[in-house]
Design a protein around this motif. Structure first.
Motif, PDB file in Angstrom:
ATOM      1  N   VAL A  70      33.356  45.903  51.430  1.00 46.33           N
ATOM      2  CA  VAL A  70      33.028  47.259  51.495  1.00 46.33           C
ATOM      3  C   VAL A  70      32.094  47.744  50.301  1.00 46.33           C
ATOM      4  O   VAL A  70      31.047  48.301  50.398  1.00 46.33           O
ATOM      5  CB  VAL A  70      34.298  48.116  51.317  1.00 46.33           C
ATOM      6  N   LEU A  71      32.551  47.269  48.912  1.00 47.34           N
ATOM      7  CA  LEU A  71      31.724  47.642  48.116  1.00 47.34           C
ATOM      8  C   LEU A  71      30.331  46.926  47.951  1.00 47.34           C
ATOM      9  O   LEU A  71      29.332  47.427  47.656  1.00 47.34           O
ATOM     10  CB  LEU A  71      32.420  46.901  46.668  1.00 47.34           C
ATOM     11  N   ALA A  72      30.330  45.456  48.446  1.00 47.03           N
ATOM     12  CA  ALA A  72      29.087  44.818  48.650  1.00 47.03           C
ATOM     13  C   ALA A  72      28.082  45.486  49.580  1.00 47.03           C
ATOM     14  O   ALA A  72      26.824  45.676  49.286  1.00 47.03           O
ATOM     15  CB  ALA A  72      29.273  43.461  49.036  1.00 47.03           C
ATOM     16  N   GLU A  73      28.654  46.050  50.677  1.00 46.64           N
ATOM     17  CA  GLU A  73      27.746  46.763  51.567  1.00 46.64           C
ATOM     18  C   GLU A  73      27.233  48.111  50.849  1.00 46.64           C
ATOM     19  O   GLU A  73      26.069  48.539  51.056  1.00 46.64           O
ATOM     20  CB  GLU A  73      28.503  46.871  52.744  1.00 46.64           C
ATOM     21  N   ALA A  74      28.079  48.639  50.201  1.00 41.48           N
ATOM     22  CA  ALA A  74      27.605  50.052  49.478  1.00 41.48           C
ATOM     23  C   ALA A  74      26.702  49.734  48.421  1.00 41.48           C
ATOM     24  O   ALA A  74      25.374  50.671  48.284  1.00 41.48           O
ATOM     25  CB  ALA A  74      28.807  50.589  48.970  1.00 41.48           C
ATOM     26  N   VAL A  75      26.645  48.618  47.815  1.00 41.06           N
ATOM     27  CA  VAL A  75      25.819  48.459  46.762  1.00 41.06           C
ATOM     28  C   VAL A  75      24.452  47.876  47.338  1.00 41.06           C
ATOM     29  O   VAL A  75      23.410  48.210  46.998  1.00 41.06           O
ATOM     30  CB  VAL A  75      25.989  47.274  45.755  1.00 41.06           C
ATOM     31  N   VAL A  76      24.431  47.228  48.383  1.00 38.21           N
ATOM     32  CA  VAL A  76      23.325  46.838  49.041  1.00 38.21           C
ATOM     33  C   VAL A  76      22.499  48.240  49.504  1.00 38.21           C
ATOM     34  O   VAL A  76      21.229  48.242  49.544  1.00 38.21           O
ATOM     35  CB  VAL A  76      23.536  45.670  50.327  1.00 38.21           C
ATOM     36  N   ALA A  77      23.369  48.844  50.462  1.00 35.18           N
ATOM     37  CA  ALA A  77      22.823  50.179  50.993  1.00 35.18           C
ATOM     38  C   ALA A  77      21.929  50.747  49.680  1.00 35.18           C
ATOM     39  O   ALA A  77      21.041  51.331  49.925  1.00 35.18           O
ATOM     40  CB  ALA A  77      23.759  50.902  51.700  1.00 35.18           C
ATOM     41  N   HIS A  78      22.703  50.918  48.516  1.00 32.62           N
ATOM     42  CA  HIS A  78      22.266  51.849  47.555  1.00 32.62           C
ATOM     43  C   HIS A  78      20.954  51.217  46.953  1.00 32.62           C
ATOM     44  O   HIS A  78      19.973  51.785  46.898  1.00 32.62           O
ATOM     45  CB  HIS A  78      23.289  51.837  46.313  1.00 32.62           C
ATOM     46  N   LEU A  79      20.821  49.892  46.924  1.00 30.76           N
ATOM     47  CA  LEU A  79      19.826  49.140  46.333  1.00 30.76           C
ATOM     48  C   LEU A  79      18.491  49.224  47.241  1.00 30.76           C
ATOM     49  O   LEU A  79      17.481  48.941  46.734  1.00 30.76           O
ATOM     50  CB  LEU A  79      20.030  47.920  45.654  1.00 30.76           C
ATOM     51  N   GLN A  80      18.756  49.078  48.559  1.00 27.81           N
ATOM     52  CA  GLN A  80      17.575  48.966  49.493  1.00 27.81           C
ATOM     53  C   GLN A  80      16.401  49.902  49.306  1.00 27.81           C
ATOM     54  O   GLN A  80      15.382  49.382  48.923  1.00 27.81           O
ATOM     55  CB  GLN A  80      18.201  48.965  50.926  1.00 27.81           C
ATOM     56  N   PRO A  81      16.532  51.080  48.951  1.00 27.92           N
ATOM     57  CA  PRO A  81      15.399  52.064  48.828  1.00 27.92           C
ATOM     58  C   PRO A  81      14.471  51.626  47.340  1.00 27.92           C
ATOM     59  O   PRO A  81      13.421  51.781  47.573  1.00 27.92           O
ATOM     60  CB  PRO A  81      15.871  53.437  49.126  1.00 27.92           C
ATOM     61  N   ILE A  82      15.509  51.264  46.424  1.00 28.13           N
ATOM     62  CA  ILE A  82      14.909  50.813  45.293  1.00 28.13           C
ATOM     63  C   ILE A  82      14.080  49.805  45.354  1.00 28.13           C
ATOM     64  O   ILE A  82      12.989  49.704  44.985  1.00 28.13           O
ATOM     65  CB  ILE A  82      16.150  50.830  44.131  1.00 28.13           C
ATOM     66  N   GLN A  83      14.669  48.791  45.918  1.00 26.13           N
ATOM     67  CA  GLN A  83      13.971  47.505  46.246  1.00 26.13           C
ATOM     68  C   GLN A  83      12.775  47.677  47.030  1.00 26.13           C
ATOM     69  O   GLN A  83      11.808  47.019  46.853  1.00 26.13           O
ATOM     70  CB  GLN A  83      14.915  46.468  46.926  1.00 26.13           C
ATOM     71  N   GLN A  84      12.957  48.549  48.127  1.00 24.88           N
ATOM     72  CA  GLN A  84      11.607  48.696  48.931  1.00 24.88           C
ATOM     73  C   GLN A  84      10.372  49.535  48.012  1.00 24.88           C
ATOM     74  O   GLN A  84       9.302  48.945  48.121  1.00 24.88           O
ATOM     75  CB  GLN A  84      12.104  49.707  50.061  1.00 24.88           C
ATOM     76  N   LYS A  85      10.966  50.668  47.127  1.00 25.78           N
ATOM     77  CA  LYS A  85       9.654  51.052  46.347  1.00 25.78           C
ATOM     78  C   LYS A  85       9.288  50.036  45.350  1.00 25.78           C
ATOM     79  O   LYS A  85       8.013  50.213  45.044  1.00 25.78           O
ATOM     80  CB  LYS A  85      10.491  52.257  45.711  1.00 25.78           C
ATOM     81  N   TYR A  86      10.124  49.413  44.744  1.00 27.68           N
ATOM     82  CA  TYR A  86       9.670  48.277  43.780  1.00 27.68           C
ATOM     83  C   TYR A  86       8.464  47.340  44.357  1.00 27.68           C
ATOM     84  O   TYR A  86       7.565  47.211  43.869  1.00 27.68           O
ATOM     85  CB  TYR A  86      10.873  47.701  43.516  1.00 27.68           C
ATOM     86  N   HIS A  87       9.041  46.695  45.544  1.00 27.63           N
ATOM     87  CA  HIS A  87       7.943  45.780  46.355  1.00 27.63           C
ATOM     88  C   HIS A  87       6.700  46.685  46.722  1.00 27.63           C
ATOM     89  O   HIS A  87       5.670  46.029  46.755  1.00 27.63           O
ATOM     90  CB  HIS A  87       8.720  45.292  47.613  1.00 27.63           C
ATOM     91  N   GLU A  88       6.817  47.775  47.025  1.00 26.68           N
ATOM     92  CA  GLU A  88       5.755  48.603  47.582  1.00 26.68           C
ATOM     93  C   GLU A  88       4.673  48.832  46.272  1.00 26.68           C
ATOM     94  O   GLU A  88       3.538  48.631  46.381  1.00 26.68           O
ATOM     95  CB  GLU A  88       6.080  50.051  47.804  1.00 26.68           C
ATOM     96  N   ILE A  89       5.162  49.138  45.266  1.00 32.95           N
ATOM     97  CA  ILE A  89       4.481  49.054  44.067  1.00 32.95           C
ATOM     98  C   ILE A  89       4.021  48.104  43.656  1.00 32.95           C
ATOM     99  O   ILE A  89       2.613  47.962  43.208  1.00 32.95           O
ATOM    100  CB  ILE A  89       5.157  50.055  43.033  1.00 32.95           C
ATOM    101  N   ARG A  90       4.740  47.033  43.622  1.00 33.44           N
ATOM    102  CA  ARG A  90       4.276  45.556  43.132  1.00 33.44           C
ATOM    103  C   ARG A  90       3.027  45.073  43.996  1.00 33.44           C
ATOM    104  O   ARG A  90       2.383  44.416  43.490  1.00 33.44           O
ATOM    105  CB  ARG A  90       5.393  44.720  42.959  1.00 33.44           C
ATOM    106  N   GLY A  91       3.090  45.622  45.279  1.00 29.67           N
ATOM    107  CA  GLY A  91       2.081  44.989  46.194  1.00 29.67           C
ATOM    108  C   GLY A  91       0.823  45.768  46.004  1.00 29.67           C
ATOM    109  O   GLY A  91      -0.288  45.371  46.421  1.00 29.67           O
ATOM    110  N   ASP A  92       0.676  47.061  44.986  1.00 26.49           N
ATOM    111  CA  ASP A  92      -0.650  47.760  44.946  1.00 26.49           C
ATOM    112  C   ASP A  92      -0.963  47.668  43.786  1.00 26.49           C
ATOM    113  O   ASP A  92      -0.924  48.185  42.790  1.00 26.49           O
ATOM    114  CB  ASP A  92      -0.248  49.040  45.435  1.00 26.49           C
ATOM    115  N   GLU A  93      -2.094  46.302  43.553  1.00 29.82           N
ATOM    116  CA  GLU A  93      -2.458  45.764  42.177  1.00 29.82           C
ATOM    117  C   GLU A  93      -3.381  46.876  41.518  1.00 29.82           C
ATOM    118  O   GLU A  93      -3.241  47.021  40.157  1.00 29.82           O
ATOM    119  CB  GLU A  93      -3.126  44.468  42.447  1.00 29.82           C
TER     120      GLU A  93
END
Length: 128
Positions: A70-93
């Protein structure tokens, strides 16, 4: 923050816990419970997330084997938009380079002002 979902689940699964059934907050003899429950509380959505009392009610009779997924799924769900934004920014050189240049220009302007003040204080130059 950037671990994939499987790695996050594995790390939480390996987290140190005790052998007691039922989870509780703020028991000095169970710091692992408090730590993992605090993480669970921290990753609750700002709107519609569980309160501390609601979490206690949800987990009071759970074993660690039941709670950790339960904890793991909550952490994964919480980090997903942060990770998505990170990869979006890192991809825009181009964007990253413009942010770095803007920061360097601002820092250089401040540094030049301080340097002028230091030179004046040491008698090497006049303030303009």
């Amino acid at each position: 923050v950037l671990d994939d979902a499987k790695t996050i689940r594995d790390k939480i699964k390996r987290a140190k816990t005790d052998a007691f059934v039922g989870l509780e907050w703020d028991n000095p003899e169970r710091p692992e419970a408090t730590n993992l429950l605090n993480i669970y509380l921290a990753v609750q959505p700002k709107e519609g997330g569980l309160t501390k009392d609601e979490i206690l009610e949800q987990v009071k009779d759970m074993s660690w084997g039941e709670f950790k997924p339960v904890l793991a799924e909550a952490v994964v769900a919480h980090l997903q938009p942060i990770q998505q934004k990170y990869h979006e920014i890192r991809g825009d050189e181009e964007y990253l380079n413009s942010v770095l240049k803007d920061g360097a220009d601002a820092a250089n302007e401040i540094a030049q002002e301080k340097l002028r003040g230091a030179r004046f204080a040491m008698g090497f130059a006049q303030l303009s």
